[in-house]
Design an enzyme around this catalytic site. Structure first.
Site, PDB file in Angstrom:
ATOM      1  N   GLU A  45       1.212  -1.387  -0.032  1.00  0.00           N
ATOM      2  CA  GLU A  45       0.255   0.021   0.414  1.00  0.00           C
ATOM      3  C   GLU A  45       1.232   1.172  -0.353  1.00  0.00           C
ATOM      4  O   GLU A  45       1.405   1.793   0.875  1.00  0.00           O
ATOM      5  CB  GLU A  45      -0.758  -0.156   1.013  1.00  0.00           C
ATOM      6  N   HIS A 100      -2.133  -6.234  10.597  1.00  0.00           N
ATOM      7  CA  HIS A 100      -3.226  -7.511  10.309  1.00  0.00           C
ATOM      8  C   HIS A 100      -2.927  -9.612  10.557  1.00  0.00           C
ATOM      9  O   HIS A 100      -2.836  -9.757  10.251  1.00  0.00           O
ATOM     10  CB  HIS A 100      -3.496  -7.665   8.733  1.00  0.00           C
ATOM     11  N   ASN A 133      -5.206  -5.935   2.187  1.00  0.00           N
ATOM     12  CA  ASN A 133      -6.032  -6.069   3.773  1.00  0.00           C
ATOM     13  C   ASN A 133      -7.649  -7.011   3.595  1.00  0.00           C
ATOM     14  O   ASN A 133      -7.470  -7.760   2.845  1.00  0.00           O
ATOM     15  CB  ASN A 133      -6.352  -3.967   3.129  1.00  0.00           C
TER      16      ASN A 133
HETATM   17  P1  FDA Z   1     -11.724  -6.502  15.144  1.00  0.00           P
HETATM   18  O1  FDA Z   1      -9.970  -6.483  16.047  1.00  0.00           O
HETATM   19  O2  FDA Z   1     -12.217  -5.596  14.018  1.00  0.00           O
HETATM   20  O3  FDA Z   1     -12.859  -6.377  16.169  1.00  0.00           O
HETATM   21  C1  FDA Z   1     -13.213  -7.683  17.521  1.00  0.00           C
HETATM   22  C2  FDA Z   1     -13.499  -6.286  18.351  1.00  0.00           C
HETATM   23  O4  FDA Z   1     -13.101  -7.563  20.208  1.00  0.00           O
HETATM   24  C3  FDA Z   1     -12.710  -5.104  19.471  1.00  0.00           C
HETATM   25  O5  FDA Z   1     -13.586  -4.034  19.281  1.00  0.00           O
HETATM   26  C4  FDA Z   1     -12.082  -5.636  20.460  1.00  0.00           C
HETATM   27  O6  FDA Z   1     -12.135  -4.289  21.694  1.00  0.00           O
HETATM   28  C5  FDA Z   1     -12.866  -6.918  20.738  1.00  0.00           C
HETATM   29  N1  FDA Z   1     -12.571  -7.849  22.395  1.00  0.00           N
HETATM   30  C6  FDA Z   1     -11.651  -8.141  21.880  1.00  0.00           C
HETATM   31  N2  FDA Z   1     -11.206  -9.435  23.452  1.00  0.00           N
HETATM   32  C7  FDA Z   1     -12.391  -8.387  23.656  1.00  0.00           C
HETATM   33  C8  FDA Z   1     -12.905  -9.249  25.674  1.00  0.00           C
HETATM   34  N3  FDA Z   1     -12.198 -10.380  26.075  1.00  0.00           N
HETATM   35  N4  FDA Z   1     -14.263  -9.191  25.420  1.00  0.00           N
HETATM   36  C9  FDA Z   1     -15.097  -8.467  24.836  1.00  0.00           C
HETATM   37  N5  FDA Z   1     -14.455  -7.618  23.577  1.00  0.00           N
HETATM   38  C10 FDA Z   1     -13.518  -8.280  23.457  1.00  0.00           C
HETATM   39  N6  FDA Z   1      -7.853  -3.730   7.082  1.00  0.00           N
HETATM   40  C11 FDA Z   1      -7.929  -3.293   5.770  1.00  0.00           C
HETATM   41  O7  FDA Z   1      -9.001  -4.857   5.021  1.00  0.00           O
HETATM   42  N7  FDA Z   1      -8.343  -2.200   5.414  1.00  0.00           N
HETATM   43  C12 FDA Z   1      -7.054  -1.321   6.160  1.00  0.00           C
HETATM   44  O8  FDA Z   1      -6.939  -0.535   5.350  1.00  0.00           O
HETATM   45  C13 FDA Z   1      -6.607  -2.107   7.529  1.00  0.00           C
HETATM   46  N8  FDA Z   1      -5.898  -0.907   8.180  1.00  0.00           N
HETATM   47  C14 FDA Z   1      -5.690  -1.011   9.173  1.00  0.00           C
HETATM   48  C15 FDA Z   1      -4.983  -0.537  10.206  1.00  0.00           C
HETATM   49  C16 FDA Z   1      -4.840   0.299  11.453  1.00  0.00           C
HETATM   50  C17 FDA Z   1      -4.086   0.724  12.097  1.00  0.00           C
HETATM   51  C18 FDA Z   1      -5.412  -1.558  11.924  1.00  0.00           C
HETATM   52  C19 FDA Z   1      -4.990  -1.486  13.645  1.00  0.00           C
HETATM   53  C20 FDA Z   1      -5.595  -2.332  11.433  1.00  0.00           C
HETATM   54  C21 FDA Z   1      -6.178  -2.232  10.154  1.00  0.00           C
HETATM   55  N9  FDA Z   1      -6.598  -2.921   9.215  1.00  0.00           N
HETATM   56  C22 FDA Z   1      -7.034  -3.271   7.804  1.00  0.00           C
HETATM   57  C23 FDA Z   1      -6.621  -4.385  10.084  1.00  0.00           C
HETATM   58  C24 FDA Z   1      -8.855  -4.492  10.490  1.00  0.00           C
HETATM   59  O9  FDA Z   1      -8.937  -2.993  10.868  1.00  0.00           O
HETATM   60  C25 FDA Z   1      -8.346  -6.048  10.973  1.00  0.00           C
HETATM   61  O10 FDA Z   1      -8.412  -6.970  10.179  1.00  0.00           O
HETATM   62  C26 FDA Z   1      -9.952  -6.051  10.952  1.00  0.00           C
HETATM   63  O11 FDA Z   1     -10.470  -4.534  11.896  1.00  0.00           O
HETATM   64  C27 FDA Z   1     -10.344  -7.368  11.766  1.00  0.00           C
HETATM   65  O12 FDA Z   1     -11.215  -7.818  12.077  1.00  0.00           O
HETATM   66  P2  FDA Z   1     -12.239  -9.164  13.218  1.00  0.00           P
HETATM   67  O13 FDA Z   1     -13.651  -8.903  12.844  1.00  0.00           O
HETATM   68  O14 FDA Z   1     -11.317  -9.966  12.665  1.00  0.00           O
HETATM   69  O15 FDA Z   1     -11.650  -8.239  14.689  1.00  0.00           O
END
Ligand code: FDA
Length: 492
Positions: free
Chosen positions: A348, A433, A471
């Site tokens: 990217e 990721h 991504n």
């Molecule tokens: P996700 O992490 O979204 O959700 C999990 C949730 O569960 C969180 O809100 C967390 O707080 C909660 N949780 C965890 N443990 C818990 C517990 N024990 N009890 C209660 N709640 C709990 N991807 C992409 O496709 N394009 C992009 O441009 C980007 N850019 C990017 C930038 C940055 C800075 C980051 C950090 C990440 C990206 N990503 C990305 C990655 C993308 O955001 C990521 O792959 C997804 O959010 C993952 O989705 P999930 O549903 O797996 O979990």
């Protein structure tokens, strides 16, 4: 209750919406805040340039992904707070994740990429690719509100000069570039550029939250789910234990926390069905510790395995004085270098919106790194560790280096070595990721049902084995759409 969902990111939001539409009441437990209330400065989210406590999850010092400038650390002390971005220290790697109602959608760059079908078929061979590409990817893209930048505007606006420079140098070295769709509303962005609406992407907002323009989950899946009247959410509630209940269903133990992370109450509820959607790391940690502590002893041996970084590595190049990248840069990336089939790299072209001309080209590369790690329960600390070590990231560097060495040679340019430390070219110490840890058709059946425990499901990035080549959130969303459709048809 009929259904409890752990986490409100992509997997959790899809699950909630589709269950609710099928008439099933569900409750989401989310450990992060609900990001709807402004602080005393009138802002919901912190400033990008100098983040305050709202920027980071329970840290006393910021942990900026681009941590240095001119070799000097830009991190600073903050007070501990349930901020929006977690830089979770998992030994040799910091895993960045969103925290709050909406999970990663609150902090990510919005890049909404459907992987090449040939790669998808390799990583998830048990999934019917026809169905994914004809039904579930289109459904995910439509519900997420994915849109494309107007190429004519891209070619003319000062806000994407950094991307055009990135495209030009890549193409001159023989690499293909491609526009990348996004969930940021490009029509809104055009109005930002015209000065008719409040700036968000054009004010540098992204990793600590966007006040405007971005179609994050609270305005798409979660918004639609809430409108059914069948979904409730408890923010600042963290699941700590899931175990079979006496009789039927599962008992879920929950800690309610305050905004400084202190536990203010513990609760226990019983649910017929429990959906793990706490993200790759969150779900893996819960499952591995429940198995090791004997609460869910019959979980498959594949639980906690096949975790990967999606081959993430960051790097920056210094351009010549005449190749300006612009002092004004949109925070939303919209172009990638696609060298996946030839070099195992999809990079990217990332912005570096510092508000000054810096001649920097920044990249987040996704590489075909085959290294995987596993999660282990530590009985003396009660925590869960990750076996990833720094040497495993070398493959990502090696792959990306071929691409960027070639560009540097052609352009007679050099790497920046002052942005990730002093004299440090590659940032292999983080991933945005995280993927894997409860892989589909191994830790679960082919639709996310956990082996050994009817009524327990995995719905998030933990299902994807380590590397999706682009991504990941569109794939996580589409897979959740596919799995919940089957679960609703057969189990409910
Ligand atoms: P996700 O992490 O979204 O959700 C999990 C949730 O569960 C969180 O809100 C967390 O707080 C909660 N949780 C965890 N443990 C818990 C517990 N024990 N009890 C209660 N709640 C709990 N991807 C992409 O496709 N394009 C992009 O441009 C980007 N850019 C990017 C930038 C940055 C800075 C980051 C950090 C990440 C990206 N990503 C990305 C990655 C993308 O955001 C990521 O792959 C997804 O959010 C993952 O989705 P999930 O549903 O797996 O979990």
């Amino acid at each position: 209750m009929p259904a409890l969902i752990i986490g409100s990111g992509y997997g959790g939001a899809v699950t909630a919406l589709r269950l609710a539409q099928a008439g099933i009441d569900c409750h989401i437990v989310e450990m992060g805040r609900d990001w709807t209330t402004p602080g005393s400065d009138g802002r919901i989210f912190t400033q990008t340039a100098s983040p305050d406590q709202r920027g980071f999850w329970l840290r006393d010092r910021t942990k900026q992904p681009v941590s240095h400038f001119l070799g000097v650390s830009i991190d600073r002390n903050i007070s501990k707070y349930t901020g929006i971005l977690d830089a979770e220290n998992m030994g040799a790697i910091h895993v960045y994740q969103g925290r709050g109602v909406g999970g990663g959608s609150l902090v990510n760059g919005g890049m909404a990429v459907t992987p090449k079908r040939s790669w998808f078929e390799q990583i998830l061979p048990s999934v019917d690719a026809n169905e994914m590409y004809n039904t579930f990817y289109p459904r995910a893209n439509a519900t997420l509100g994915v849109n494309n930048i107007d190429p004519a505007w891209f070619d003319s606006t000062e806000w994407y000069q950094f991307s055009r420079v990135g495209r030009k140098v890549a193409q001159r070295s023989g690499f293909a570039t491609t526009f990348v769709p996004n969930v940021y509303d490009f029509n809104y962005m055009k109005q930002e550029a015209a000065g008719t609406v409040t700036k968000s992407a054009l004010a540098g907002e992204v990793i600590f939250g966007n006040h405007h323009g971005k179609k994050s989950l609270p305005v798409t899946y979660l918004g639609q789910a809430a409108a059914t009247g069948k979904v409730t959410i408890s923010p600042l509630h963290r699941v700590t234990k899931v175990a079979p209940a006496a009789g039927s269903g599962y008992t879920v133990d929950i800690e309610q926390i305050n905004e400084t992370g202190g536990v203010v109450a513990t609760k226990s509820v019983t649910a017929d069905k429990v959906f793990f959607a706490a993200g790759s790391v969150g779900t893996s940690k819960l499952l591995v510790s429940m198995k090791a502590q004997g609460h869910l002893p019959n979980l498959a041996g594949a639980v906690g395995q096949e975790w990967g970084t999606n081959g993430n590595v960051m790097v920056a190049r210094a351009n010549h004085a005449w190749d300006t990248t612009g002092k004004n840069q949109s925070s939303i990336p919209t172009m990638g270098i696609d060298a996946w089939d030839t070099n195992g790299v999809f990079a990217e072209i990332a912005p570096f919106p510092a508000g000054a001309e810096l001649w920097v080209s920044l990249y987040l590369a996704i590489t075909k790194n085959p290294e995987r790690a596993s999660f282990q329960y530590n009985s003396s600390t009660g925590g869960v560790g990750l076996s990833w070590n720094q040497a495993q990231a070398q493959k990502s560097i090696d792959l990306a280096k071929v691409v960027f060495d070639k560009i540097n040679k052609k352009e007679v340019t050099v790497y920046r070595s002052d942005m990730f430390g002093s004299n440090k070219v590659w940032n292999e110490g983080l991933t945005y990721h995280p993927l894997g840890g409860a892989v589909l058709n191994k830790a679960t059946d082919n639709f996310g049902r956990l082996h050994g425990y009817p009524g327990l499901y995995v719905m998030d990035g933990a299902l994807v084995p380590g590397n999706v080549g682009v991504n990941p959130f569109v794939t996580i969303t589409a897979l959740a759409e596919r799995n919940i459709a089957s679960i609703i048809a057969s189990d409910l």
